[in-house]
Motif scaffolding. Structure first.
Motif, PDB file in Angstrom:
ATOM      1  N   LEU A  39       1.980   0.906   7.522  1.00  0.00           N
ATOM      2  CA  LEU A  39       1.153   0.923   6.080  1.00  0.00           C
ATOM      3  C   LEU A  39       1.408   1.900   5.121  1.00  0.00           C
ATOM      4  O   LEU A  39       1.582   1.746   3.933  1.00  0.00           O
ATOM      5  N   GLY A  40       1.780   3.021   5.440  1.00  0.00           N
ATOM      6  CA  GLY A  40       2.258   4.036   4.495  1.00  0.00           C
ATOM      7  C   GLY A  40       3.685   3.651   3.890  1.00  0.00           C
ATOM      8  O   GLY A  40       3.601   3.937   2.846  1.00  0.00           O
ATOM      9  N   THR A  42       4.646   0.688   3.525  1.00  0.00           N
ATOM     10  CA  THR A  42       4.641  -0.575   2.298  1.00  0.00           C
ATOM     11  C   THR A  42       3.939   0.167   1.219  1.00  0.00           C
ATOM     12  O   THR A  42       4.414  -0.305   0.232  1.00  0.00           O
ATOM     13  N   PHE A  43       3.013   0.962   1.212  1.00  0.00           N
ATOM     14  CA  PHE A  43       2.244   1.492   0.311  1.00  0.00           C
ATOM     15  C   PHE A  43       3.443   2.260  -0.667  1.00  0.00           C
ATOM     16  O   PHE A  43       3.177   2.213  -2.031  1.00  0.00           O
ATOM     17  N   ASN A  47       4.580   1.002  -4.717  1.00  0.00           N
ATOM     18  CA  ASN A  47       4.490   2.115  -5.673  1.00  0.00           C
ATOM     19  C   ASN A  47       5.834   2.845  -6.005  1.00  0.00           C
ATOM     20  O   ASN A  47       5.758   3.990  -6.355  1.00  0.00           O
ATOM     21  N   CYS A 300       2.161   9.485   0.001  1.00  0.00           N
ATOM     22  CA  CYS A 300       0.836   8.476  -0.248  1.00  0.00           C
ATOM     23  C   CYS A 300      -0.075   9.384  -0.843  1.00  0.00           C
ATOM     24  O   CYS A 300      -0.780   8.920  -1.733  1.00  0.00           O
ATOM     25  N   VAL A 304      -1.799   8.749  -4.630  1.00  0.00           N
ATOM     26  CA  VAL A 304      -3.096   8.620  -5.176  1.00  0.00           C
ATOM     27  C   VAL A 304      -3.766   9.501  -5.984  1.00  0.00           C
ATOM     28  O   VAL A 304      -4.357   9.163  -6.782  1.00  0.00           O
TER      29      VAL A 304
END
Length: 570
Positions: A39-40, A42-43, A47, A300, A304
């Motif tokens: 998930l990280g 992919t994030f 971005n 990540c 954000v």
């Protein structure tokens, strides 16, 4: 006869999976952590164009994480399913992963971290002077030695070549020692390298020890106890806003325990019981998890946080830029005060926190860019690693201010030459060391105008990515050494010493850089500018108590300067 009947490790039968509570925990933990890591990753990939990530060379970092995590997965499943393989095959897999796969992953990871020091060093050029830097004289790699070719390569390519050469040596050592050691293959190898007689448990312990493991241990020691401390020492004085220093130092510190604890767990008898449930290599994989935290999850979180800051700046700009300027001037409810930010002898007067978000506006940024961009330029280069953005904006403003009033051919050609310098210094992906981040549509438009002339002037290869233009015969003094007073040159001086004489695109005009300028200015407004203003305000708050009692003539002078600043902004 009894010795002949003693069971051998080579004859040990395969065992079923071990899904007890410990085995179940390892499988569940491995699956959960891998899912979160994916998930990280992919994030970060989604971005990847964010300034925090784009400068990091994300591909190199994530490739290293992939190598390290695959080895980490292998270690987590060793307890539950490791004995389902023949013992010799299981140890062969561990040997080659430890000897080749893991060192390559660590090398790639530290290569991505050394980019931090490289970027910090190269960004200093934007803080030292607002002028363009002259070309450094180097080797002619096409006509001289391979060493010159290596020196003329860009930094990422050169680092990968060094790592490749080191890994070739590591592969040769690992494979050669495996071929020589008879304990992994009793039918061939050097005599005397067989497994000693003893119990199965003793033979299994001996299989994970020996001289054949030392190349891997040497690699780990070099990276963790030589390279890493040097990187910590060099990075200690850098204070960036991207969390890159924190990531680099954190990874280096997290890896210091790995090799010593691995060796202790293998050779100290007191760790035998621990090794049953927590294999010696798990001490290394603790550092791998720290790598993943610092290289994936921390960025990540920074992205954000950056989005929140950008939204705050964009909302503030939209709110205050659309408000009536005359109404703001007449407002009697706002008390204007001053804040001073002193950096290397430069004093900038700004408004304190009572302004709220009023400084997060394009008007405030425009005023600073036109009146005194030096401190913002220094902050963006040394702290935000985006010095090329401010340098581009100031050079474009200077180029526009020198646009000829007439339209003679020589004047247009001179303006085009100046624009070509800006293109190759800040925009061209082939010539600029830190190309500004503009949309592909705008880049293609500028390439259609400047790329062919740039290739005529600069050639096909990138000679010096900082500045592709050089003035022959002006870089040496009487004694043949470089003249340090001439290391920096004005944009106009570059254009005065070179002249493009080829065809000029019909699309070239005064507004050729307008779209790129607007995009970069908004990028600065929503990224660098809020950090700059916030830091000033935080420093003012920290020193407010010390200055609370100082009210003299100098204070009234500051108030006078701030009044002029307010009139300019509003």
């Amino acid at each position: 006869m009894a010795d002949q009947m003693q069971p051998s490790l080579y004859d040990l039968p395969q065992s079923p999976p071990n899904f007890d509570k410990v085995g179940t925990f390892y499988i569940a933990f491995c699956a959960t952590w891998t899912f979160l890591l994916l998930l990280g990753v992919t994030f970060l990939i989604v971005n990847r164009k964010n300034p925090i990530l784009k400068i990091r060379a994300l591909g190199l970092s994530l490739t290293a994480i992939l190598f390290l995590h695959l080895y980490w997965i292998l270690a987590q499943i060793t307890y539950p399913i490791g004995l389902t393989l023949p013992v010799i095959v299981a140890y062969d897999v561990q040997y080659f992963f430890m000897g080749i796969w893991f060192p390559l992953g660590v090398a790639l990871f530290h290569a991505s971290n050394t980019r931090f020091l490289y970027v910090a060093k190269r960004q200093k050029q934007y803080a030292q002077s607002p002028k363009l830097r002259r070309k450094k004289q180097g080797c002619n790699g096409a006509a001289t030695s391979w060493l010159c070719r290596l020196r003329n390569m860009d930094y990422p390519t050169r680092i990968l070549i060094y790592i490749g050469l080191g890994m070739i040596l590591q592969v040769l050592l690992t494979v050669g020692m495996w071929l020589m050691c008879r304990k992994y293959h009793p039918t061939f190898g050097i005599a005397g390298t067989d497994l000693p007689s003893g119990t199965i448990a003793e033979q299994m312990i001996e299989l994970s020890r020996g001289w054949e493991w030392w190349p891997s241990a040497l690699w780990q020691a070099i990276w963790t106890w030589i390279i890493a401390p040097i990187m910590i020492w060099k990075a200690w004085g850098i204070r960036d806003t991207l969390g890159w220093r924190f990531q680099t130092i954190g990874c280096c510190l997290a890896n210091l325990h790995a090799t010593p604890m691995w060796l202790i767990a293998m050779y100290v008898p007191a760790f035998t019981k621990v090794n049953t449930y927590f294999a010696p290599s798990e001490w290394i994989h603790l550092s791998v998890m720290c790598f993943e935290i610092f290289a994936v999850f921390v960025p990540c979180w920074l992205v954000v946080r950056q989005y929140r800051l950008r939204k705050r700046a964009a909302d503030s700009n939209a709110k205050w830029e659309t408000a009536s300027q005359s109404t703001l001037r007449k407002s009697s409810t706002v008390e204007w005060k001053t804040a001073s930010f002193i950096e290397k002898g430069l004093t900038i007067d700004y408004l304190d926190r009572e302004m709220g978000d009023r400084l997060f506006t394009m008007s405030a940024l425009d005023h600073v860019l036109s009146e005194n961009p030096g401190p913002l330029q220094e902050f963006s280069a040394l702290r935000d690693f985006s010095g090329e953005n401010i340098a581009f904006l100031t050079n474009v403003a200077s180029w526009k201010s020198s646009w000829p009033g007439g339209a003679t051919e020589d004047q247009i050609r001179d303006a085009f030459t100046r624009g070509l310098v800006i293109y190759t210094s800040f925009i061209s992906p082939r010539d600029a060391e830190f190309p500004i981040n503009i949309p592909s549509k705008d880049l293609k438009q500028l390439e259609a105008i400047f790329e062919r002339p740039a290739r005529i002037v600069c050639g096909e290869a990138r000679v010096d990515p900082a500045t592709p233009f050089s003035m022959d015969g002006s870089s040496s003094g009487a004694d043949g050494e470089a003249d340090s007073d001439r290391d920096w040159i004005e944009l106009g001086e570059v254009a005065g010493r070179i002249q493009y004489v080829g065809e000029i695109s019909e699309e070239f005009d005064f507004g050729v850089f307008d779209r790129a300028q607007a995009h970069i200015k908004y990028l600065v407004l929503t990224n660098t500018w809020p950090k700059f203003v916030t830091e000033i305000q935080e420093q003012r708050r920290s020193g407010e108590t010390e200055r609370s009692g100082n009210t003299g003539k100098s204070s009234s002078t500051v108030v006078s300067r701030v009044s002029n600043l307010i009139r300019s902004i509003l």
